[in-house]
Design an enzyme around this catalytic site. Structure first.
Site, PDB file in Angstrom:
ATOM      1  N   HIS A  41      -9.478   1.147   5.017  1.00 52.19           N
ATOM      2  CA  HIS A  41      -8.201   1.343   5.726  1.00 52.19           C
ATOM      3  C   HIS A  41      -8.450   2.279   6.908  1.00 52.19           C
ATOM      4  CE1 HIS A  41      -4.110   2.493   6.640  1.00 52.19           C
ATOM      5  NE2 HIS A  41      -3.717   1.429   5.958  1.00 52.19           N
ATOM      6  N   ASN A  84       0.867  -1.177   0.000  1.00 53.90           N
ATOM      7  CA  ASN A  84       0.000   0.000   0.000  1.00 53.90           C
ATOM      8  C   ASN A  84       0.911   1.236   0.000  1.00 53.90           C
ATOM      9  OD1 ASN A  84      -1.782   2.065   0.486  1.00 53.90           O
ATOM     10  ND2 ASN A  84      -2.411   1.354   2.528  1.00 53.90           N
ATOM     11  N   TRP A  85       0.989   1.887  -1.145  1.00 55.12           N
ATOM     12  CA  TRP A  85       1.908   3.032  -1.262  1.00 55.12           C
ATOM     13  C   TRP A  85       1.356   4.279  -0.580  1.00 55.12           C
ATOM     14  CZ3 TRP A  85       4.156   3.177  -6.979  1.00 55.12           C
ATOM     15  CH2 TRP A  85       4.840   1.977  -7.225  1.00 55.12           C
ATOM     16  N   LYS A  86       0.069   4.254  -0.203  1.00 51.26           N
ATOM     17  CA  LYS A  86      -0.604   5.418   0.401  1.00 51.26           C
ATOM     18  C   LYS A  86      -0.417   6.641  -0.504  1.00 51.26           C
ATOM     19  CE  LYS A  86      -0.164   3.183   4.821  1.00 51.26           C
ATOM     20  NZ  LYS A  86      -0.089   3.273   6.272  1.00 51.26           N
ATOM     21  N   GLY A  91       2.717   2.408  10.820  1.00 54.09           N
ATOM     22  CA  GLY A  91       3.678   3.495  10.667  1.00 54.09           C
ATOM     23  C   GLY A  91       4.400   3.890  11.951  1.00 54.09           C
ATOM     24  N   SER A  94       3.709  -2.013  10.400  1.00 57.59           N
ATOM     25  CA  SER A  94       5.163  -2.068  10.634  1.00 57.59           C
ATOM     26  C   SER A  94       5.773  -3.428  10.289  1.00 57.59           C
ATOM     27  CB  SER A  94       5.494  -1.672  12.078  1.00 57.59           C
ATOM     28  OG  SER A  94       5.067  -0.346  12.334  1.00 57.59           O
ATOM     29  N   GLY A 111       5.176   1.305   4.729  1.00 59.60           N
ATOM     30  CA  GLY A 111       6.514   1.887   4.558  1.00 59.60           C
ATOM     31  C   GLY A 111       7.481   1.013   3.776  1.00 59.60           C
ATOM     32  N   GLU A 144      -6.866   4.692   7.946  1.00 63.66           N
ATOM     33  CA  GLU A 144      -6.657   6.109   7.616  1.00 63.66           C
ATOM     34  C   GLU A 144      -7.903   6.687   6.946  1.00 63.66           C
ATOM     35  OE1 GLU A 144      -2.977   5.415   5.572  1.00 63.66           O
ATOM     36  OE2 GLU A 144      -2.037   4.966   7.500  1.00 63.66           O
ATOM     37  N   GLU A 164      -5.096  -4.861  10.668  1.00 67.19           N
ATOM     38  CA  GLU A 164      -4.105  -3.807  10.834  1.00 67.19           C
ATOM     39  C   GLU A 164      -4.406  -3.014  12.112  1.00 67.19           C
ATOM     40  OE1 GLU A 164      -2.226  -2.772   6.690  1.00 67.19           O
ATOM     41  OE2 GLU A 164      -3.786  -1.351   7.219  1.00 67.19           O
TER      42      GLU A 164
HETATM   43  P1  13P Z   1       3.184   0.403   7.707  1.00 67.54           P
HETATM   44  O1  13P Z   1       3.723  -0.870   7.123  1.00 67.54           O
HETATM   45  O2  13P Z   1       3.909   1.627   7.234  1.00 67.54           O
HETATM   46  O3  13P Z   1       3.056   0.336   9.201  1.00 67.54           O
HETATM   47  O4  13P Z   1       1.680   0.581   7.137  1.00 67.54           O
HETATM   48  C1  13P Z   1       0.811  -0.481   7.198  1.00 67.54           C
HETATM   49  C2  13P Z   1      -0.417  -0.127   6.448  1.00 67.54           C
HETATM   50  O5  13P Z   1      -1.155   0.753   6.831  1.00 67.54           O
HETATM   51  C3  13P Z   1      -0.685  -0.870   5.201  1.00 67.54           C
HETATM   52  O6  13P Z   1      -1.972  -0.625   4.738  1.00 67.54           O
END
Ligand code: 13P
Length: 266
Positions: A107, A18-20, A185, A225, A247, A109, A179
């Site tokens: 997600h 997931n590149w966000k 993150g 993470s 990440g 977020e 998650e």
């Molecule tokens: P990280 O791997 O940066 O913690 O993010 C996880 C995530 O939100 C994947 O959708």
């Protein structure tokens, strides 16, 4: 109780990136070229998915098709209506035309920052499945919920509401990512035991709402993470079928290492 490693069906693992909201078009071309080069592995045994921002889907698609890559494309969000006056939204058919096989929904977020509710997640899941795109539905608790020992009830409710009214057959071919919000993150991943417990619970809720066959087939991922260093600990867990990576998905070498670890251990 169902789950907790009692389900022995062999499932194809998934490593999804997931590149966000990262990477301009030029940067996305560069990163996807590197990922395509690094992830040159045995494809029948694993699915590798990358989910760039909407604006990068076309250029990443061009890179992957030029390379004849087996890496699949996913989106990070979708709207449930097919067309019309919905400024700023993207439909399932638009994603389908760009050959997206997967789409992330719910997600944390999007839930936390953009007010996405379980009902919206449910509509998105139904629209995706009707249009032939597989949902990767995210669920996960805050630290407050975990501290109150309400984690399993909380994620169970997200799963029940998210998949309400969806056919068992469609659930079976979908993906759920556990998650925990506090692990995203932060560099503070869940322990493999915590992740396994949550993923086994998700599978048991799917067994309850869609039957044991769907529960055996659905892929359940861990995200938060996850990196090459800790992936070795998550992958042996029986109810974890891979990872949803944030990440570390922006680093082609780390991402390829994660694919290799999943391939080796799962
Ligand atoms: P990280 O791997 O940066 O913690 O993010 C996880 C995530 O939100 C994947 O959708």
């Amino acid at each position: 109780m169902f789950g907790a490693g009692k389900v022995s069906e062999k499932r194809v693992p998934i490593i999804a990136g997931n590149w966000k909201m990262n990477k301009t078009t030029v940067e996305a071309v560069n990163l996807s070229q590197h990922i395509s080069f690094e992830c040159d592995m045995a494809w029948e045994a694993i699915e590798v998915v990358i989910c760039p921002p909407f604006t990068d889907l076309k250029s990443v698609f061009n890179v992957l098709s030029f390379d004849h890559s087996s890496i699949k494309l996913g989106a990070q969000n979708v709207f449930w209506e097919d067309e019309g006056a919905y400024t700023g939204e993207i439909s399932v058919s638009m994603l389908k035309e760009l050959t997206c096989d997967y789409c992330i929904v719910g997600h944390s977020e999007r839930r936390g920052i953009f007010g996405e509710t379980d009902e919206m997640v449910n509509k998105k899941i139904k629209a995706l499945l009707a249009g032939g795109v597989r949902p990767i539905m995210c669920c996960g608790e805050s630290l407050e919920v975990r501290d109150a020992r309400q984690t399993l009830e909380f994620i169970g409710e997200q799963v029940r509401r998210g998949w309400d009214g969806v056919d068992a057959e469609d659930i079976a071919k979908s993906v759920i990512a556990y998650e925990p919000i506090w692990a995203i993150g932060t560099g503070r991943a869940a322990t493999p035991e915590q992740a396994q417990e949550a993923c086994a619970h998700i599978r048991s809720v799917i067994a309850e709402i869609a039957g044991e066959d769907a529960a055996k087939k659905i892929r359940v991922l861990y995200g938060g993470s996850m990196k090459p260093e800790n992936a070795k600990l998550f992958m042996p867990e029986p109810d974890i079928d891979g990872g949803l990576i944030g990440g570390a998905a922006l680093d082609s070498k780390a991402f390829a290492e994660l694919v290799e670890i999943a391939l080796k251990i799962k």
